[in-house]
Motif scaffolding. Structure first.
Motif, PDB file in Angstrom:
ATOM      1  N   VAL A 439       1.314  -1.217  -0.261  1.00 36.79           N
ATOM      2  CA  VAL A 439      -0.322  -0.120   0.284  1.00 36.79           C
ATOM      3  C   VAL A 439       0.802   1.375   0.054  1.00 36.79           C
ATOM      4  CG1 VAL A 439      -1.903   1.082   1.278  1.00 36.79           C
ATOM      5  CG2 VAL A 439      -1.958  -0.852   1.103  1.00 36.79           C
ATOM      6  N   GLY A 441       1.087   5.060  -0.108  1.00 36.07           N
ATOM      7  CA  GLY A 441       0.160   6.330   0.611  1.00 36.07           C
ATOM      8  C   GLY A 441       1.056   7.511   0.456  1.00 36.07           C
ATOM      9  N   TYR A 450      -2.984  10.773   2.961  1.00 36.74           N
ATOM     10  CA  TYR A 450      -2.730   9.689   3.477  1.00 36.74           C
ATOM     11  C   TYR A 450      -2.764   9.317   3.779  1.00 36.74           C
ATOM     12  CZ  TYR A 450       2.083   8.085   5.573  1.00 36.74           C
ATOM     13  OH  TYR A 450       3.188   7.222   6.398  1.00 36.74           O
ATOM     14  N   ALA A 453      -4.591   5.828   3.660  1.00 39.42           N
ATOM     15  CA  ALA A 453      -3.181   4.422   3.171  1.00 39.42           C
ATOM     16  C   ALA A 453      -2.908   3.993   4.006  1.00 39.42           C
ATOM     17  CB  ALA A 453      -2.060   5.132   2.186  1.00 39.42           C
ATOM     18  N   LYS A 454      -2.436   4.799   5.163  1.00 38.81           N
ATOM     19  CA  LYS A 454      -2.409   4.219   6.434  1.00 38.81           C
ATOM     20  C   LYS A 454      -2.608   3.540   7.173  1.00 38.81           C
ATOM     21  CE  LYS A 454      -0.462   6.605   9.458  1.00 38.81           C
ATOM     22  NZ  LYS A 454       0.840   7.790  10.870  1.00 38.81           N
ATOM     23  N   ALA A 457      -3.733  -0.003   5.044  1.00 34.02           N
ATOM     24  CA  ALA A 457      -2.590  -1.089   5.381  1.00 34.02           C
ATOM     25  C   ALA A 457      -2.517  -1.305   6.316  1.00 34.02           C
ATOM     26  CB  ALA A 457      -1.416  -0.438   5.149  1.00 34.02           C
ATOM     27  N   ASP A 458      -3.470  -0.876   7.691  1.00 37.50           N
ATOM     28  CA  ASP A 458      -4.008  -1.716   8.747  1.00 37.50           C
ATOM     29  C   ASP A 458      -4.500  -2.483   9.115  1.00 37.50           C
ATOM     30  OD1 ASP A 458      -1.602   0.069  10.299  1.00 37.50           O
ATOM     31  OD2 ASP A 458      -2.931   1.318  10.678  1.00 37.50           O
ATOM     32  N   GLY A 463      -0.813  -6.015   4.870  1.00 37.93           N
ATOM     33  CA  GLY A 463      -0.432  -5.080   4.295  1.00 37.93           C
ATOM     34  C   GLY A 463       0.827  -4.398   4.843  1.00 37.93           C
ATOM     35  N   LEU A 465       3.334  -0.465   4.356  1.00 35.66           N
ATOM     36  CA  LEU A 465       2.912   0.588   3.459  1.00 35.66           C
ATOM     37  C   LEU A 465       4.309   1.058   3.222  1.00 35.66           C
ATOM     38  CD1 LEU A 465       0.812   3.220   3.849  1.00 35.66           C
ATOM     39  CD2 LEU A 465       2.229   3.868   6.327  1.00 35.66           C
ATOM     40  N   ASP A 467       5.568   5.341   1.927  1.00 32.49           N
ATOM     41  CA  ASP A 467       5.264   6.473   2.626  1.00 32.49           C
ATOM     42  C   ASP A 467       6.205   6.994   2.004  1.00 32.49           C
ATOM     43  OD1 ASP A 467       5.121   8.963   3.614  1.00 32.49           O
ATOM     44  OD2 ASP A 467       5.406   8.538   5.982  1.00 32.49           O
ATOM     45  N   ASP A 499       7.672  -2.843   6.407  1.00 30.16           N
ATOM     46  CA  ASP A 499       6.621  -1.847   6.787  1.00 30.16           C
ATOM     47  C   ASP A 499       7.362  -0.277   7.963  1.00 30.16           C
ATOM     48  OD1 ASP A 499       3.867  -1.375   7.210  1.00 30.16           O
ATOM     49  OD2 ASP A 499       3.382  -2.160   8.770  1.00 30.16           O
ATOM     50  N   GLY A 500       6.209   0.594   6.407  1.00 24.46           N
ATOM     51  CA  GLY A 500       6.140   2.037   6.886  1.00 24.46           C
ATOM     52  C   GLY A 500       7.692   2.585   6.601  1.00 24.46           C
TER      53      GLY A 500
END
Length: 507
Positions: A439, A441, A450, A453-454, A457-458, A463, A465, A467, A499-500
């Motif tokens: 995902v 964002g 944005y 998207a968070k 993904a959660d 998912g 993310l 960024d 992730d992130g």
């Protein structure tokens, strides 16, 4: 919703800006993170599927029709056809990658014809690029509601009404619009939702000969991809959901968030504008923003000049569309500066041309069916209020955080209050057991903020993310080499980033 959640506008906007300036793509940035390989996801079939009768349709492209049930609950009943296009892989083929530009209502066939800019050379080498018009869209049993002159009138309605008479005009216009949809496309209206399109997509995957789905969806296309994953989690190979929609929100919650997103994007534009000598505004971002709001109020009473040659008056509705369009792509900001400079002198021509890009109105005054399909899909996908008073309340409340875009976006959903078929929402999406889903964002995305998207993904059990600290709508192939590298590694090698992970701002 009149401000469509679509990346297709970017393709049209690119044509607009290229025609004006010959501007090219931006240079990229650097960054990224390590990843982990996805597990339990095969690489797909190495043999092209034989379930479709392909025929040459220009250049290297091939086209076909896929028969699907009108009603998936009656698989042996009436059939409709889905238009499909593909560009064969140029190298060692893994399988097919389906792509969708969003909307809802944007043509995936047209989007695929831009495959060389939509996807990297590396991805196109390994996958057949496959686009399709979802049911109700483009060449796939399109929804139709009104002739072009009546669509012009509908799009000209004052969608920030400040009198009972203007509210009545909006209500009557929405009812005429809905009656036209019922008259011209009544049989389709109950069967154009995202769940139906996701089931079509699985039939297309099977016809292409792919064991599992590889997919790039942008904007509303992320919702289509997420619904697919929830319906068919074991058939996911790799899904990239770029510019994500949050399916957990109600329609009015979504509209409120989107309106704030456009306000944030406008302020980012103004901050950039005020740093240039060519900016028609002076002072602070706040004072410039207030000046635009006042410009719209004045045009509500005295429309700007239209030098295109048609009969449309450039009042507030067309101006808001024209302002929104360049916010989808930072490369178009110079044209928004130009449009504002003209508008402050009473000329709305450039704003009107930009508005036409977003709603896919052609130079000859005809429209694609993007607007009509957008309404039909949105209205069947979600539970909208059934009274205009609910929209009026939401529009008033939106003024606090989104004085320019709030009322326009809120009132844009009014036809759904009178929609003639029962909605079929698919609200909860978690796709348990699916392979990792990427995902993406963009932090200052106007159309799909944005935070969506968070949230998506959660919600997705697998998912992941990405960024992007950027501007504009969607991130992949928008100039960030960081995003492009992460997406390409995931699609080709099933390498899943941390992730992130954050990709830095360009420049």
């Amino acid at each position: 919703m009149r401000l469509r959640r679509t990346a297709a506008a970017l393709a049209a906007l690119t044509l607009f800006t290229t025609a004006c300036s010959g501007a090219g793509a931006k240079s990229g940035d650097a960054g990224g993170s390590g990843g982990r390989p996805a597990t339990g996801a095969p690489t797909g079939s190495a043999k092209p599927g034989t379930g479709l009768a392909w025929a040459a349709c220009g250049g290297e492209f091939e086209c076909a029709k896929l028969g699907v049930p009108l009603d998936h609950d009656k698989p042996d009943g009436e059939k409709i056809e889905i238009s499909v296009i593909r560009l064969p892989a140029t190298g060692d083929r893994i399988g097919s990658i389906l792509i969708n530009p969003g909307g809802p209502g944007a043509s995936g066939v047209d989007y695929a014809r831009n495959a060389r800019s939509v996807l990297s050379d590396a991805v196109r080498a390994r996958f057949d690029v496959v686009g399709f018009d979802p049911r109700g869209v483009g060449q796939s049993s399109p929804v139709r509601c009104l002739p072009p002159d009546e669509l012009d009138a509908f799009n000209s309605l004052d969608s920030s009404p400040d009198s009972p008479a203007e509210i009545t005009a909006l209500e009557e216009g929405a009812r005429r619009y809905v009656a036209g949809c019922q008259e011209r496309s009544g049989k389709l209206l109950a069967h154009v939702g995202t769940v139906d399109a996701a089931k079509d997509m699985d039939l297309l995957r099977e016809a292409l000969g792919d064991e599992r789905l590889t997919y790039l969806g942008k904007s509303y296309g992320t919702e289509l991809g997420a619904v697919y994953a929830d319906l068919f989690p074991s058939r996911v190979r790799a899904l990239v959901l770029d510019g994500a929609v949050d399916p957990s929100l109600s329609p009015l919650e979504m509209n409120a968030t989107q309106a704030r997103g456009f306000e944030v994007a406008l302020d980012a534009f103004l901050q950039d504008c005020l740093a240039t000598a060519a900016c028609p505004f002076h002072g602070t971002v706040r004072s410039a923003h207030d000046q635009i709001v006042e410009l719209l109020r004045e045009a509500d009473q005295r429309p700007l000049t239209n030098k295109i040659g048609d009969r449309r008056q450039v009042g507030e509705p067309w101006m808001v569309l024209g302002i929104a369009t360049p916010l989808y792509d930072r490369q178009a900001w110079p044209y928004l500066r130009q449009a504002f400079a003209q508008a402050l002198k009473g000329d709305g021509t450039t704003l009107l041309r930009l508005a036409d890009v977003l709603i896919d109105r052609k130079r000859d005054g005809t429209y694609s069916n993007q607007t009509e399909a957008n309404t039909a899909i949105n209205c069947v996908d979600a539970s909208f209020p059934r009274t205009s008073s609910a929209f009026a309340t939401a529009a008033r409340e939106s003024l606090r955080d989104a004085p320019l875009f709030g009322p326009y976006i809120m009132w844009g959903g009014l036809p759904c209050a009178y929609w003639p078929v029962k909605e079929k929402p698919h609200d909860k999406i978690d796709a348990p057991g699916a392979a990792p889903i990427l995902v993406v964002g963009t932090e200052r995305d106007p159309a799909t903020p944005y935070e969506w998207a968070k949230s998506l993904a959660d919600q997705l059990s697998s998912g992941v993310l990405v960024d992007f600290d950027g501007d504009g709508h969607t991130a992949y192939r928008s100039g960030s080499t960081c995003v492009d590298r992460l997406v390409d590694d995931y699609l080709i090698n099933l390498l899943v980033p941390k992730d992130g992970v954050q990709c830095p701002k360009i420049g």
